[in-house]
Every structure is written in C-alpha cells, then in structure tokens.
Motif scaffolding. Structure first.
Motif, mmCIF file in Angstrom:
data_model
loop_
_atom_site.group_PDB
_atom_site.id
_atom_site.type_symbol
_atom_site.label_atom_id
_atom_site.label_comp_id
_atom_site.label_asym_id
_atom_site.label_seq_id
_atom_site.Cartn_x
_atom_site.Cartn_y
_atom_site.Cartn_z
ATOM 1 N N GLY A 292 0.788 -1.231 0.000
ATOM 2 C CA GLY A 292 0.000 0.000 0.000
ATOM 3 C C GLY A 292 0.813 1.271 0.000
ATOM 4 O O GLY A 292 0.384 2.293 -0.536
ATOM 5 N N THR A 293 2.016 1.245 0.591
ATOM 6 C CA THR A 293 2.836 2.454 0.602
ATOM 7 C C THR A 293 3.360 2.806 -0.785
ATOM 8 O O THR A 293 3.781 3.933 -1.018
ATOM 9 N N ALA A 294 3.356 1.824 -1.688
ATOM 10 C CA ALA A 294 3.784 2.035 -3.076
ATOM 11 C C ALA A 294 5.211 2.549 -3.180
ATOM 12 O O ALA A 294 5.556 3.280 -4.106
ATOM 13 N N SER A 295 6.046 2.155 -2.240
ATOM 14 C CA SER A 295 7.447 2.568 -2.301
ATOM 15 C C SER A 295 8.147 1.860 -3.452
ATOM 16 O O SER A 295 7.972 0.658 -3.638
ATOM 17 N N PRO A 296 8.967 2.575 -4.213
ATOM 18 C CA PRO A 296 9.695 1.925 -5.310
ATOM 19 C C PRO A 296 10.818 1.021 -4.825
ATOM 20 O O PRO A 296 11.400 0.277 -5.623
ATOM 21 N N ILE A 297 11.150 1.072 -3.530
ATOM 22 C CA ILE A 297 12.241 0.256 -3.002
ATOM 23 C C ILE A 297 11.755 -0.741 -1.956
ATOM 24 O O ILE A 297 12.552 -1.283 -1.186
ATOM 25 N N ARG A 332 4.861 6.564 -5.208
ATOM 26 C CA ARG A 332 3.977 6.443 -4.053
ATOM 27 C C ARG A 332 2.530 6.807 -4.382
ATOM 28 O O ARG A 332 1.803 7.356 -3.544
ATOM 29 N N GLU A 333 2.138 6.513 -5.600
ATOM 30 C CA GLU A 333 0.759 6.741 -6.033
ATOM 31 C C GLU A 333 0.169 5.437 -6.549
ATOM 32 O O GLU A 333 0.865 4.634 -7.183
ATOM 33 N N SER A 370 19.277 -1.085 -2.712
ATOM 34 C CA SER A 370 19.686 -0.249 -3.834
ATOM 35 C C SER A 370 18.980 -0.758 -5.084
ATOM 36 O O SER A 370 18.491 0.024 -5.902
ATOM 37 N N VAL A 371 18.954 -2.072 -5.230
ATOM 38 C CA VAL A 371 18.228 -2.746 -6.300
ATOM 39 C C VAL A 371 17.678 -4.045 -5.727
ATOM 40 O O VAL A 371 18.344 -4.711 -4.936
ATOM 41 N N ALA A 372 16.473 -4.398 -6.110
ATOM 42 C CA ALA A 372 15.905 -5.697 -5.749
ATOM 43 C C ALA A 372 15.331 -6.337 -7.002
ATOM 44 O O ALA A 372 14.654 -5.673 -7.794
ATOM 45 N N LEU A 373 15.622 -7.625 -7.195
ATOM 46 C CA LEU A 373 15.142 -8.351 -8.361
ATOM 47 C C LEU A 373 14.543 -9.676 -7.915
ATOM 48 O O LEU A 373 15.104 -10.367 -7.058
ATOM 49 N N ALA A 374 13.417 -10.026 -8.495
ATOM 50 C CA ALA A 374 12.776 -11.306 -8.210
ATOM 51 C C ALA A 374 12.492 -12.017 -9.530
ATOM 52 O O ALA A 374 12.034 -11.396 -10.500
ATOM 53 N N PHE A 375 12.766 -13.308 -9.562
ATOM 54 C CA PHE A 375 12.600 -14.110 -10.774
ATOM 55 C C PHE A 375 11.637 -15.261 -10.515
ATOM 56 O O PHE A 375 11.692 -15.901 -9.455
ATOM 57 N N ALA A 376 10.792 -15.529 -11.480
ATOM 58 C CA ALA A 376 9.918 -16.704 -11.456
ATOM 59 C C ALA A 376 9.882 -17.255 -12.879
ATOM 60 O O ALA A 376 9.290 -16.641 -13.780
ATOM 61 N N ALA A 396 10.263 4.844 -10.710
ATOM 62 C CA ALA A 396 9.424 5.527 -9.722
ATOM 63 C C ALA A 396 8.462 4.575 -9.033
ATOM 64 O O ALA A 396 7.914 4.891 -7.975
ATOM 65 N N THR A 397 8.250 3.406 -9.631
ATOM 66 C CA THR A 397 7.398 2.375 -9.055
ATOM 67 C C THR A 397 8.086 1.025 -9.210
ATOM 68 O O THR A 397 9.011 0.879 -10.019
ATOM 69 N N PRO A 398 7.672 0.008 -8.465
ATOM 70 C CA PRO A 398 8.109 -1.351 -8.794
ATOM 71 C C PRO A 398 7.594 -1.710 -10.185
ATOM 72 O O PRO A 398 6.479 -1.341 -10.556
ATOM 73 N N ILE A 399 8.396 -2.415 -10.977
ATOM 74 C CA ILE A 399 8.020 -2.691 -12.363
ATOM 75 C C ILE A 399 8.328 -4.134 -12.743
ATOM 76 O O ILE A 399 9.092 -4.827 -12.075
ATOM 77 N N ARG A 400 7.732 -4.571 -13.848
ATOM 78 C CA ARG A 400 8.091 -5.831 -14.486
ATOM 79 C C ARG A 400 9.111 -5.554 -15.584
ATOM 80 O O ARG A 400 9.014 -4.566 -16.321
#
Length: 460
Positions: A292-297, A332-333, A370-376, A396-400
């Motif tokens: 919900g906080t929509a933090s990019p990190i 954060r939107e 600093s960077v976070a990556l997730a793989f599936a 500015a947001t988490p992305i694919r």
C-alpha cells in the motif's frame, strides 16, 4: 470503551490522554518504565522493543517483540504488554536476563532491555524447545553498541525450556486479548470492516496496521494524519487461504505470520522474508502495508510482481481485483480510491519452478535496497515456457522487466539466451544516482542478477 485500558506487566493502566502522536514508548517511559529507550525512532536499533500478547500461529497466544517507538500509544488499548521490568526482579532474574548477565551480554546496558525482550519472545516461541534451535533472526533489529554480539548469542543458545509454572509461558495457552473498538482523538479502532471503510472515506483518514512506515513518518518527518484507522485486527484481513487456483494472503497479516503460515509453500517469499528489515519489523509490518505504501524500493513488490500477483481491493461498493502491475501509477501513487482498502494479495497457482530473489544493499540484513530483483521462471525440456521478473529501486514504481521476459520466453535456457536477456534487463527502468548507488551500478547489478541465477540454477 469509556476509558481505554492496557495491561502492562500484569497491571491495568489507563491510557486516558495518550493520543497521537504519543508513541507506546513515550507513554511507557512516562509511567516510569524506562528500560525501553529511544535510539533511532525508526525501528532499526531495537532499544525500544517490548512484548505484546498477540494471536498465535502455533498457540492461542504468542509473545511477540515489537518496536514500541513506532506504535501509537492508543493502539495499546485492551492489549497486554510486558516490558523488560515485567520479566524479572533484581533478586529474581528471568532466565533470559540471568543468561545475559552471567555470560557478559550486557556492558553499557542501553540496548540490553531490547535484546532481552526479543530473546524472551523466542524463548517462549511454541516449538522452540522441541526443535532445539534458537532462531538467531529473533535478535535481528537489535543494535549492540559496545558489548559485541558473541556473548549475546551465547546467552540465547544457553536457554533451556521455561520452568513449570512460568506465568508468561502459561499465558500462551489462553486466548489472546479481545480486540475491542476504540475511539479517541486522532485514532479509531473500528468494530467491523464496514465501519473501517466508512472512517477511511473521511478526509485525512489513513489506514494503520503495523505502523512500521507511518511510525517513521510521524517520528522523523512530523507527519500528522487527521485520523489513524486501525485495520490489522479485522478478521476479513487476517485470513490466509491456500486453494487449488491461488493463495490468498490477508492484508492485515504480519510478515512473520505469513512466513509461518505458508511454511515454505511459496519459496520465492521464503527468500525475501529473511532480507526484509528485521524480525522486529516483520512482527509488525503487514503485506498490505508494504504494497500500500507504493514505495519503489519495497522488498515485497518485486517478488509479488514476479509471482504475477493481484490485489483484492474492497470498498463500500464491493470488491475489485486487478493485477499488481496495474496498481502502481506513480511515485507512491496508486489506483486506490477514497474509502478503498487492500483486502488481500492473491498469488495464482501453480507457482513457477525456478525462483530467486536478489537484494543488493550496503548491509546484508536490515537495510534498504539499492536494487531488488525477483525471478519466477518455468523451464520445460530445456526451453523457457514462462518468465516473470519484478524489479525495485530502478524506477518511480516497482516494475516488471517485460523486455527481458520476452527475450527468455520460447528460448533455450542456456548461456546465450541468458546473456541476451541480461542485456535487456540491464536497460530496464530509469535508475538514478543517489546516496545508495549510482545509476551505472544499478544497471550493472540488473544485468548480473540473471546471470547469477542461471549459474546457481544450472541447466534446469
């Protein structure tokens, strides 16, 4: 509840006048319980930790260590709290206190009450004695400034089982405290989800769960929402369902509760949890709050994006379900409307067979990415059939990482394919230079992460 009361160290205390922005820590110190201290005011040092009696996963009630500097004092209403003073007396130390003393686990003493409370939570954890393992992560989030961690860990590992008749151990066999409605200036604990949604529709109202983000905003940035609406107690937000088509995780569940309830069913989340802040924070932070906080990190969104998660949003008008990738609209939107709330996060099944989470930060634990990556990724007969990659810290947001995903799907899972996809991954997002990392470093880490996954996984 005419006069809000809280049970502290077995004694009922009035919370009259303890309104936001007063924190639980300030209130406790104000009544003379000065063992808990303020060190950072953002949940990173643990000096403020105390024990809350909360609904348990493996027992009716479990003692849970929480950062008192982040929790509004009003949220204590109707609850049971134990501070370091309530564990033992100078002439009758609690086993945790005794081991810390005799093994040299305390020097200046500033951090000791926090360590003791975190250690006591693990001491009383159901199943600890049967497993014979003291979870060292239970101490994470506690900063020792002078003693050194070796004697503290030795004290923890020397602990046996609680003695027969230990009243705090016996307390775990009884139901948790009843969560009653509370209404004081600046804080409301609604009796139902419908009441919560109505309150959230009011101007200036914000939802409050674990307070691990809002508490920091209040303490360090002076944020003063018009009304804090407590939602983490609502039954509708505390359900975890594992069906044939999806796993539905209630937004009001803490990350510790989710980790224990899933019990390894979602390996990608298992890779995230130990790297998400500290146990003290995970005991309060909720999945709904982190999304919900929509933090990019934030650490969870990249993993949830890789899992192709959806969010279930609820309002007075009903429910709507949308992909998490469509939830974030800007820094954060989000698409949340006034009076609307995240009810749950939904993970479709079956899960990908090959998963991984890479968090690049200056510290290995308890740090911001600093960077976070997730793989599936699904590889069948040497060919990539499905690929989803979630990223944090590069936009500015988490992305694919859709270009990298496209470079993988339908191709052989080999070094050449991974190299092409890694090059595409290095161009994902719009990384910037800041105090955590340069844009060039972030791009380099993006490209290397997929290569690392390939090496670790082998030719699946």
């Amino acid at each position: 509840m005419d006069e809000p009361l809280v049970t502290v160290n077995g004694e009922a205390r009035s919370l009259a006048g303890a309104e936001p922005p007063t924190t639980a820590l300030d209130w406790l110190r104000g009544i003379g319980l000065t063992g808990a201290k303020e060190g950072c005011a953002e949940g990173e040092c643990g000096a403020c930790s105390v024990l809350f009696a909360r609904p348990g996963v493996d027992a009716p009630t479990e003692w849970t260590a929480v950062n008192a500097c982040l929790v509004p004092a009003a949220a204590l209403a109707g609850q049971e709290v134990v501070t370091a003073e309530g564990l033992g007396e100078p002439d009758a130390l609690h086993p945790v206190q005794r081991e810390m003393a005799v093994r040299g686990g305390s020097q200046c003493g500033y951090c000791t009450p926090g360590f003791v409370c975190s250690m006591a939570a693990e001491y009383y954890r159901p199943g600890r004695c049967e497993s014979g393992v003291f979870d060292h992560h239970a101490l994470s989030g506690n900063l020792c400034r002078c003693t050194g961690y070796r004697p503290i860990v030795e004290a923890a590992e020397a602990l046996g089982a609680p003695a027969d008749g230990d009243h705090l151990s016996f307390r775990t066999t009884a139901p948790p405290p009843a969560v009653e409605p509370v209404q004081v200036p600046g804080y409301a604990r609604p009796a139902s989800l419908a009441e919560a949604l109505a309150s959230l529709a009011e101007p200036g109202a914000v939802p409050l769960a674990g307070a691990t983000d809002l508490g920091v905003e209040a303490n360090l940035r002076g944020a003063r929402p018009g009304l804090l609406v407590a939602i983490d107690h609502l039954p509708e937000l505390r359900v975890l369902t594992r069906g044939e088509e999806y796993v539905d995780i209630g937004a009001g569940l803490s990350l510790t509760e989710i980790e224990r309830r899933l019990d390894g069913a979602v390996p990608l989340l298992d890779a995230v949890f130990p790297q998400f802040a500290s146990r003290l924070i995970r005991n309060g932070a909720t999945i709904g709050g982190n999304v919900g906080t929509a933090s990019p990190i934030g650490d969870l969104p990249p993993a949830l994006l890789a899992l192709d998660a959806s969010v279930v949003l609820v309002s007075a008008d009903g429910e709507r379900v949308l992909p998490l990738a469509d939830y974030f609209t800007g820094y954060r939107e989000t698409v949340l409307r006034p009076g609307e709330l995240i009810a749950s996060v939904r993970l479709p099944l079956p899960l990908a067979r090959l998963t991984g989470f890479h968090k690049i930060a200056k510290r290995r634990f308890d740090d911001i990415s600093s960077v976070a990556l997730a793989f599936a990724i699904d590889v069948v007969d040497g060919t990539v059939e499905r690929a989803a990659i979630g990223l944090g810290g590069v936009a500015a947001t988490p992305i694919r990482a859709t270009a990298a995903e496209a470079a993988l799907v339908g191709q052989r899972w080999d070094e050449a394919t991974v190299g092409t996809a890694a090059d595409a991954l290095a161009e994902a997002g719009t990384p910037i230079d800041d105090h955590r990392a340069s844009a060039a470093f972030r791009r380099a880490m993006l490209g290397q992460a997929l290569r690392k996954l390939f090496v670790e996984a082998g030719a699946a």
